[in-house]
Design a protein around this motif. Sequence first.
Motif, PDB file in Angstrom:
ATOM      1  N   GLU A 210      12.859  25.706 -24.219  1.00 54.71           N
ATOM      2  CA  GLU A 210      11.425  25.540 -24.449  1.00 54.71           C
ATOM      3  C   GLU A 210      11.161  24.597 -25.620  1.00 54.71           C
ATOM      4  OE1 GLU A 210      10.128  29.511 -25.044  1.00 54.71           O
ATOM      5  OE2 GLU A 210      10.130  30.033 -22.906  1.00 54.71           O
ATOM      6  N   THR A 211      11.960  24.721 -26.686  1.00 50.65           N
ATOM      7  CA  THR A 211      11.807  23.838 -27.841  1.00 50.65           C
ATOM      8  C   THR A 211      12.073  22.389 -27.455  1.00 50.65           C
ATOM      9  OG1 THR A 211      12.476  25.609 -29.364  1.00 50.65           O
ATOM     10  CG2 THR A 211      12.659  23.334 -30.165  1.00 50.65           C
ATOM     11  N   GLN A 212      13.121  22.175 -26.666  1.00 49.75           N
ATOM     12  CA  GLN A 212      13.447  20.815 -26.255  1.00 49.75           C
ATOM     13  C   GLN A 212      12.389  20.243 -25.311  1.00 49.75           C
ATOM     14  OE1 GLN A 212      17.434  21.210 -24.758  1.00 49.75           O
ATOM     15  NE2 GLN A 212      18.343  20.886 -26.777  1.00 49.75           N
ATOM     16  N   LEU A 213      11.833  21.074 -24.457  1.00 47.84           N
ATOM     17  CA  LEU A 213      10.752  20.622 -23.590  1.00 47.84           C
ATOM     18  C   LEU A 213       9.530  20.225 -24.413  1.00 47.84           C
ATOM     19  CD1 LEU A 213      10.966  23.176 -20.638  1.00 47.84           C
ATOM     20  CD2 LEU A 213      11.211  20.699 -20.454  1.00 47.84           C
ATOM     21  N   ALA A 214       9.252  21.005 -25.463  1.00 47.80           N
ATOM     22  CA  ALA A 214       8.128  20.671 -26.338  1.00 47.80           C
ATOM     23  C   ALA A 214       8.372  19.339 -27.044  1.00 47.80           C
ATOM     24  CB  ALA A 214       7.903  21.789 -27.360  1.00 47.80           C
ATOM     25  N   GLU A 215       9.611  19.114 -27.479  1.00 47.05           N
ATOM     26  CA  GLU A 215       9.946  17.845 -28.126  1.00 47.05           C
ATOM     27  C   GLU A 215       9.773  16.678 -27.157  1.00 47.05           C
ATOM     28  OE1 GLU A 215      13.902  18.410 -29.479  1.00 47.05           O
ATOM     29  OE2 GLU A 215      13.338  19.649 -31.208  1.00 47.05           O
ATOM     30  N   ALA A 216      10.198  16.873 -25.915  1.00 48.06           N
ATOM     31  CA  ALA A 216      10.046  15.820 -24.914  1.00 48.06           C
ATOM     32  C   ALA A 216       8.570  15.546 -24.643  1.00 48.06           C
ATOM     33  CB  ALA A 216      10.757  16.216 -23.628  1.00 48.06           C
ATOM     34  N   ARG A 217       7.762  16.608 -24.559  1.00 43.90           N
ATOM     35  CA  ARG A 217       6.328  16.425 -24.324  1.00 43.90           C
ATOM     36  C   ARG A 217       5.686  15.660 -25.478  1.00 43.90           C
ATOM     37  NH1 ARG A 217       4.453  21.323 -25.023  1.00 43.90           N
ATOM     38  NH2 ARG A 217       3.605  20.769 -27.048  1.00 43.90           N
ATOM     39  N   GLU A 218       6.048  16.022 -26.713  1.00 41.68           N
ATOM     40  CA  GLU A 218       5.477  15.339 -27.874  1.00 41.68           C
ATOM     41  C   GLU A 218       5.857  13.860 -27.883  1.00 41.68           C
ATOM     42  OE1 GLU A 218       6.860  17.510 -31.222  1.00 41.68           O
ATOM     43  OE2 GLU A 218       5.636  19.291 -30.796  1.00 41.68           O
ATOM     44  N   ALA A 219       7.113  13.569 -27.543  1.00 41.22           N
ATOM     45  CA  ALA A 219       7.552  12.172 -27.513  1.00 41.22           C
ATOM     46  C   ALA A 219       6.776  11.382 -26.465  1.00 41.22           C
ATOM     47  CB  ALA A 219       9.050  12.104 -27.236  1.00 41.22           C
ATOM     48  N   LEU A 220       6.546  11.994 -25.310  1.00 41.42           N
ATOM     49  CA  LEU A 220       5.797  11.313 -24.258  1.00 41.42           C
ATOM     50  C   LEU A 220       4.328  11.138 -24.637  1.00 41.42           C
ATOM     51  CD1 LEU A 220       7.355  13.078 -21.146  1.00 41.42           C
ATOM     52  CD2 LEU A 220       7.618  10.671 -21.764  1.00 41.42           C
TER      53      LEU A 220
END
Length: 237
Positions: A210-220
């Motif tokens: 979930e943390t990594q998905l949040a990081e990916a969303r923020e980057a996008l």
Amino acid sequence: MTPEDAANFERTLELGKEIAASLSDHDVLGRWMAHHIGDLIIRAEAAAEAEADNLQRETATAVLAFWKHRAALPINRPPLDTFEPIFTALARLSEPQNPWDFYRTFRPGSEPSEDDLAGTPLLGLALNLEETVHRVVREIVVVASREAADREAKWLSLSDHVEEDEQRAARDAILELARTLEMYSDDADDQPAVSETGTSKLITTLRRAETQLAEAREALEERLARTSPESEPRDSV
């Protein structure tokens, strides 16, 4: 009959009784099998000493034959059947895989280099997500294998004295693979292994995903903000 043989025979009788009790009474063949096993067991238990050996041998042979062909018995859920799909999954997940192998995103030999990852941060996020999802899937299957062993505990205990067959060998391989995967998961952690096991360990891995998905969303979102026409300065009127 030696004391060990006598103990094994008693365990075989218990196995036969459980098989007979599990056979479907709505099936003609199942009713016949249950009656046949039950009759043999009653005769073996009540046999006079002179004929006991022959009856015990006949009974044990019949019970073990039913056990050997348990997958074809008219039972709602054949003994040890729970392990079959788990073995297939664990066989694929057992060995550590190279980056990008889990989803086979790139053809072999065309995977991004370290320079590619450094120049394209989103690729690095994708790789981290793939590794984490691989771990999530692996740990879910490990938990499932433990649950299968618990669900089949009755049959495993009743048949523990029986000579190993292919399915029992597969079951042993499943549990060994599960242990291997658990050790591999522990070795892959940045921190020393702690007392987390089973579901709690899986939840920890899911939180990491979930943390990594949040990081990916923020980057996008940041990339979208930079490339959006609304973010470009307008000419003064």
